[in-house]
Design a protein around this motif. Structure first.
Motif, short mmCIF file in Angstrom:
data_model
loop_
_atom_site.label_atom_id
_atom_site.label_comp_id
_atom_site.label_asym_id
_atom_site.label_seq_id
_atom_site.Cartn_x
_atom_site.Cartn_y
_atom_site.Cartn_z
N ASN A 1 48.70 67.21 68.12
CA ASN A 1 47.61 66.32 67.72
C ASN A 1 47.84 65.74 66.33
O ASN A 1 48.07 66.47 65.37
CB ASN A 1 46.26 67.07 67.70
CG ASN A 1 45.89 67.58 69.07
OD1 ASN A 1 46.20 66.97 70.09
ND2 ASN A 1 45.19 68.71 69.09
N HIS B 1 44.79 57.10 57.31
CA HIS B 1 43.93 57.03 58.50
C HIS B 1 43.75 58.46 59.00
O HIS B 1 44.72 59.14 59.29
CB HIS B 1 44.58 56.21 59.62
CG HIS B 1 44.97 54.83 59.21
ND1 HIS B 1 44.06 53.80 59.08
CD2 HIS B 1 46.18 54.31 58.90
CE1 HIS B 1 44.69 52.71 58.71
NE2 HIS B 1 45.98 52.99 58.58
N THR B 2 42.49 58.92 59.09
CA THR B 2 42.23 60.26 59.59
C THR B 2 41.63 60.19 60.98
O THR B 2 40.97 59.21 61.34
CB THR B 2 41.27 61.04 58.66
OG1 THR B 2 40.00 60.41 58.64
CG2 THR B 2 41.82 61.16 57.26
N TYR B 3 41.85 61.26 61.75
CA TYR B 3 41.35 61.37 63.12
C TYR B 3 40.70 62.73 63.32
O TYR B 3 40.78 63.29 64.41
CB TYR B 3 42.51 61.19 64.11
CG TYR B 3 43.31 59.94 63.87
CD1 TYR B 3 42.86 58.70 64.30
CD2 TYR B 3 44.51 59.99 63.18
CE1 TYR B 3 43.58 57.55 64.06
CE2 TYR B 3 45.25 58.83 62.94
CZ TYR B 3 44.78 57.63 63.38
OH TYR B 3 45.50 56.49 63.15
N ASN C 1 38.24 65.51 64.30
CA ASN C 1 37.17 65.62 65.31
C ASN C 1 37.00 64.33 66.11
O ASN C 1 35.88 63.94 66.44
CB ASN C 1 35.85 66.03 64.66
CG ASN C 1 35.98 67.33 63.91
OD1 ASN C 1 36.62 68.27 64.38
ND2 ASN C 1 35.40 67.39 62.73
N ASN C 2 38.12 63.64 66.37
CA ASN C 2 38.13 62.38 67.14
C ASN C 2 37.30 61.27 66.50
O ASN C 2 36.84 60.36 67.18
CB ASN C 2 37.66 62.62 68.58
CG ASN C 2 38.64 63.48 69.33
OD1 ASN C 2 39.85 63.34 69.18
ND2 ASN C 2 38.12 64.39 70.13
N ILE C 3 37.11 61.36 65.18
CA ILE C 3 36.42 60.31 64.43
C ILE C 3 37.43 59.69 63.47
O ILE C 3 38.03 60.38 62.65
CB ILE C 3 35.22 60.88 63.64
CG1 ILE C 3 34.21 61.50 64.60
CG2 ILE C 3 34.57 59.79 62.79
CD1 ILE C 3 33.12 62.30 63.92
N GLU C 4 37.63 58.37 63.60
CA GLU C 4 38.58 57.67 62.74
C GLU C 4 37.91 57.22 61.44
O GLU C 4 36.82 56.67 61.47
CB GLU C 4 39.15 56.45 63.46
CG GLU C 4 40.06 56.81 64.60
CD GLU C 4 40.76 55.61 65.20
OE1 GLU C 4 41.09 54.68 64.44
OE2 GLU C 4 40.97 55.62 66.42
N ARG D 1 50.35 66.65 61.59
CA ARG D 1 50.06 67.09 62.95
C ARG D 1 49.64 68.56 62.98
O ARG D 1 50.13 69.37 62.21
CB ARG D 1 51.29 66.93 63.84
CG ARG D 1 51.71 65.51 64.06
CD ARG D 1 52.95 65.47 64.96
NE ARG D 1 53.16 64.14 65.47
CZ ARG D 1 52.65 63.68 66.60
NH1 ARG D 1 51.91 64.45 67.35
NH2 ARG D 1 52.87 62.44 66.99
N LEU E 1 46.40 64.48 63.11
CA LEU E 1 45.15 64.60 62.36
C LEU E 1 44.98 63.44 61.39
O LEU E 1 43.87 63.01 61.12
CB LEU E 1 45.09 65.92 61.59
CG LEU E 1 45.11 67.18 62.43
CD1 LEU E 1 45.07 68.40 61.53
CD2 LEU E 1 43.97 67.20 63.42
#
Length: 164
Positions: free
Chosen positions: A64, A80-82, A84-87, A60, A66
């Protein structure tokens, strides 16, 4: 392609370097939990196990998430990555006794980095030699993913030792 070294000062503190330049740190609160802090440049991130058994681990930045990872039934760690709001999904896996290394692959199975553990008997700590691909070097969040991979390797080693 780049070469990194992850050295353990003690069993709770790791530094990741590239050509003697500090990339980041992984600092554990204690070995009985997988809580840790990652420092990269001037940023700090928290790693915390979630759930009753702590089988999911989250990284985190404040509130958020990450990235998060879990070990699946065959011993691979699914990341699982997030960013820039891209999974995106990655797999971190142990590559056997003879190769004695870990690999991080993308969703297509392409290897992005290889980590070779080296146990130091004099300090009873692990060090890792990490080789990354050109594709990995182009990631905007490569430092975070690199140090999280170090955490995954330590997590894997700890889980395997507790299973014995």
């Amino acid at each position: 392609m780049a070469e990194y070294q992850a050295k353990s000062i003690n069993s709770l503190y790791f530094e990741v370097t590239n050509n003697d330049k500090l990339i980041g740190k992984l600092i554990y609160k204690n070995w009985f939990k997988f809580s840790a802090e990652i420092e990269i440049l001037n940023s700090k991130y928290q790693i915390e196990p979630k759930g009753f058994w702590g089988t999911t681990v989250e990284l985190r930045d404040g509130g958020n998430v990450l990235l998060k990872f879990t070990m699946n039934w065959n011993g691979d760690i699914v990341v699982h990555t997030y960013f820039n709001n891209i999974e995106k999904d990655y797999v971190f896996k142990y590559r056997g006794i003879f190769k004695d290394s870990f690999a991080l692959t993308d969703e297509h199975g392409t290897e992005l980095l290889i980590m070779k553990p080296n146990f130091k008997w004099n300090s009873l700590n692990y060090e890792y030699q990490i080789t990354t691909t050109d594709a990995f070097e182009n990631f905007s969040q490569k430092g975070t993913l690199l140090i999280n991979s170090l955490h995954c390797a330590n997590y894997y080693m700890s889980m395997m030792m507790s299973a014995m």
